[in-house]
Design a protein around this motif. Sequence first.
Motif, PDB file in Angstrom:
ATOM      1  N   TYR A  57       0.841  -1.194   0.000  1.00 33.76           N
ATOM      2  CA  TYR A  57       0.000   0.000   0.000  1.00 33.76           C
ATOM      3  C   TYR A  57       0.876   1.244   0.000  1.00 33.76           C
ATOM      4  O   TYR A  57       1.957   1.249   0.574  1.00 33.76           O
ATOM      5  N   ARG A  58       0.369   2.303  -0.641  1.00 33.57           N
ATOM      6  CA  ARG A  58       0.978   3.636  -0.585  1.00 33.57           C
ATOM      7  C   ARG A  58      -0.041   4.560   0.078  1.00 33.57           C
ATOM      8  O   ARG A  58      -1.239   4.421  -0.130  1.00 33.57           O
ATOM      9  N   PHE A  59       0.453   5.504   0.839  1.00 32.68           N
ATOM     10  CA  PHE A  59      -0.410   6.460   1.523  1.00 32.68           C
ATOM     11  C   PHE A  59      -0.107   7.853   0.987  1.00 32.68           C
ATOM     12  O   PHE A  59       1.048   8.199   0.745  1.00 32.68           O
ATOM     13  N   ARG A  60      -1.161   8.640   0.816  1.00 31.09           N
ATOM     14  CA  ARG A  60      -1.028  10.004   0.292  1.00 31.09           C
ATOM     15  C   ARG A  60      -1.721  10.977   1.233  1.00 31.09           C
ATOM     16  O   ARG A  60      -2.813  10.695   1.725  1.00 31.09           O
ATOM     17  N   ILE A  61      -1.081  12.127   1.406  1.00 29.11           N
ATOM     18  CA  ILE A  61      -1.650  13.183   2.250  1.00 29.11           C
ATOM     19  C   ILE A  61      -1.494  14.506   1.514  1.00 29.11           C
ATOM     20  O   ILE A  61      -0.408  14.815   1.020  1.00 29.11           O
ATOM     21  N   LEU A  69       2.825  10.310   9.259  1.00 31.61           N
ATOM     22  CA  LEU A  69       1.832   9.234   9.284  1.00 31.61           C
ATOM     23  C   LEU A  69       2.523   7.974   9.767  1.00 31.61           C
ATOM     24  O   LEU A  69       3.560   7.587   9.224  1.00 31.61           O
ATOM     25  N   LYS A  70       1.954   7.367  10.803  1.00 28.16           N
ATOM     26  CA  LYS A  70       2.469   6.092  11.310  1.00 28.16           C
ATOM     27  C   LYS A  70       1.411   5.020  11.093  1.00 28.16           C
ATOM     28  O   LYS A  70       0.232   5.245  11.355  1.00 28.16           O
ATOM     29  N   VAL A  71       1.845   3.871  10.625  1.00 29.96           N
ATOM     30  CA  VAL A  71       0.986   2.695  10.491  1.00 29.96           C
ATOM     31  C   VAL A  71       1.669   1.571  11.253  1.00 29.96           C
ATOM     32  O   VAL A  71       2.844   1.281  11.019  1.00 29.96           O
ATOM     33  N   ASN A  72       0.945   0.984  12.179  1.00 34.55           N
ATOM     34  CA  ASN A  72       1.482  -0.122  12.977  1.00 34.55           C
ATOM     35  C   ASN A  72       2.727   0.311  13.768  1.00 34.55           C
ATOM     36  O   ASN A  72       3.653  -0.461  13.958  1.00 34.55           O
ATOM     37  N   GLY A  73       2.750   1.603  14.169  1.00 36.06           N
ATOM     38  CA  GLY A  73       3.856   2.120  14.965  1.00 36.06           C
ATOM     39  C   GLY A  73       5.081   2.529  14.174  1.00 36.06           C
ATOM     40  O   GLY A  73       6.071   2.979  14.750  1.00 36.06           O
ATOM     41  N   VAL A  74       5.034   2.394  12.850  1.00 34.26           N
ATOM     42  CA  VAL A  74       6.180   2.725  11.995  1.00 34.26           C
ATOM     43  C   VAL A  74       5.851   3.977  11.182  1.00 34.26           C
ATOM     44  O   VAL A  74       4.796   4.059  10.545  1.00 34.26           O
ATOM     45  N   THR A  75       6.748   4.953  11.193  1.00 37.68           N
ATOM     46  CA  THR A  75       6.552   6.146  10.375  1.00 37.68           C
ATOM     47  C   THR A  75       6.724   5.773   8.906  1.00 37.68           C
ATOM     48  O   THR A  75       7.788   5.324   8.499  1.00 37.68           O
ATOM     49  N   VAL A  76       5.648   5.929   8.138  1.00 35.62           N
ATOM     50  CA  VAL A  76       5.683   5.557   6.726  1.00 35.62           C
ATOM     51  C   VAL A  76       5.714   6.780   5.813  1.00 35.62           C
ATOM     52  O   VAL A  76       6.014   6.666   4.632  1.00 35.62           O
ATOM     53  N   LEU A  77       5.397   7.952   6.374  1.00 38.14           N
ATOM     54  CA  LEU A  77       5.413   9.173   5.592  1.00 38.14           C
ATOM     55  C   LEU A  77       5.645  10.342   6.532  1.00 38.14           C
ATOM     56  O   LEU A  77       5.030  10.408   7.598  1.00 38.14           O
ATOM     57  N   GLU A  78       6.552  11.219   6.164  1.00 37.90           N
ATOM     58  CA  GLU A  78       6.701  12.471   6.891  1.00 37.90           C
ATOM     59  C   GLU A  78       7.281  13.507   5.961  1.00 37.90           C
ATOM     60  O   GLU A  78       8.010  13.183   5.024  1.00 37.90           O
ATOM     61  N   GLY A  79       6.893  14.740   6.178  1.00 37.92           N
ATOM     62  CA  GLY A  79       7.389  15.794   5.320  1.00 37.92           C
ATOM     63  C   GLY A  79       6.864  17.142   5.742  1.00 37.92           C
ATOM     64  O   GLY A  79       6.080  17.266   6.685  1.00 37.92           O
ATOM     65  N   GLN A  80       7.316  18.158   5.019  1.00 38.20           N
ATOM     66  CA  GLN A  80       6.887  19.524   5.278  1.00 38.20           C
ATOM     67  C   GLN A  80       6.674  20.221   3.948  1.00 38.20           C
ATOM     68  O   GLN A  80       7.479  20.074   3.021  1.00 38.20           O
TER      69      GLN A  80
END
Length: 104
Positions: A57-61, A69-80
């Motif tokens: 899966y890919r996540f978009r914000i 964004l964390k899924v299952n305790g793991v950061t899968v996306l971060e940015g500014q």
Amino acid sequence: LPGLRAEYLGSDGQTHERLDEILSMTWASESPDLRVPTGKFSALWSGRLQVWNTGKYRFRIFTEGTVYLKVNGVTVLEGQCDEAAWLESDAITVEWGERPIEIA
């Protein structure tokens, strides 16, 4: 209940909670909640993600500012982003079942 638990921390140091069923907000210079003073604030959403099929899966914000964004305790996306823009995660494997999710 459908939705994610939202915690809004206002510039006055007060935290206010509510349930947000949809994460699609445009606040501009407004407050996210009548109980939160206008001005700077932070938001944290948490809950469970129901995954019906194990897979990649890919996540978009779409955001302006800093986000993670964390899924299952793991950061899968971060940015500014200084201006509103889409951010996308790398593809990750998510197993079937309910998984904790956190967005801030």
